[in-house]
Design an enzyme around this catalytic site. Structure first.
Site, short mmCIF file in Angstrom:
data_model
loop_
_atom_site.label_atom_id
_atom_site.label_comp_id
_atom_site.label_asym_id
_atom_site.label_seq_id
_atom_site.Cartn_x
_atom_site.Cartn_y
_atom_site.Cartn_z
CB THR A 153 14.30 0.14 27.36
OG1 THR A 153 14.64 0.47 28.71
CG2 THR A 153 15.05 1.05 26.42
CB CYS A 154 11.81 -3.37 24.15
SG CYS A 154 13.45 -4.05 24.41
CB ALA A 155 7.29 -1.21 25.98
#
Length: 166
Positions: free
Chosen positions: A59-61
């Site tokens: 999700t961060c990526a």
């Protein structure tokens, strides 16, 4: 404190995001060359703070990629990715992904998480930053915030972009 979840389990942050209309605090974050960037480094620009726990999660990526795409079309705007990841990991990720339109900065030795009240205070992610978006105008006044209620979910990209265009 903000009550959020991680895969449905309760997680808390140290506080709440800065309120719309307030001025964000200065910071001292580390870039890929181990130089310190402050609020003054982005003087006169609108800012999108894309805050997340770790670049090494899907999700961060995704959020870093999505804001990188959006940044290329925004005038006088800088996207600032912030996490506790070391600058080396952030540099590796950005190079592998070809992320050239964002600033990716590390909070590994600063008080950003506490100052912006996004430090997670419990759970296995204790000490990392929550997933949040803070948008400011050119004068560092907050014009939009989102504390993502489920850490595994992506932020509302379109709402952040709309706030920049008001």
């Amino acid at each position: 404190m903000s009550a959020i979840t991680l895969k449905g389990n309760a997680v808390n942050t140290i506080g709440t995001l800065p309120s719309v209309g307030t001025t964000v605090k200065d910071f001292a974050l580390v870039d890929s060359g181990l130089s310190v960037k402050t609020l003054e480094s982005f003087e006169g620009k609108k800012k999108v703070f894309n805050i997340f726990p770790s670049i090494d999660t899907p999700t961060c990526a995704s959020s870093a990629r999505k804001f990188n795409e959006e940044a290329s079309s925004l005038d006088n705007t800088v996207v600032i990715n912030v996490s506790k990841d070391l600058p080396f990991a952030l540099t590796r990720f950005c190079a592998a992904e070809g992320l050239n339109n964002v600033e990716t900065l590390s909070d590994f030795r600063s008080s950003f998480g506490d100052d912006y009240e996004v430090t997670i205070t419990d759970s296995p992610l204790k000490g990392l930053l929550s997933r949040a978006v803070i948008v400011t105008d050119e004068n560092n006044k907050v014009i939009y915030t989102e504390q993502v209620s489920e850490i595994a979910d992506e932020p509302d990209y379109s709402a952040a972009i709309v706030a920049l265009n008001k």
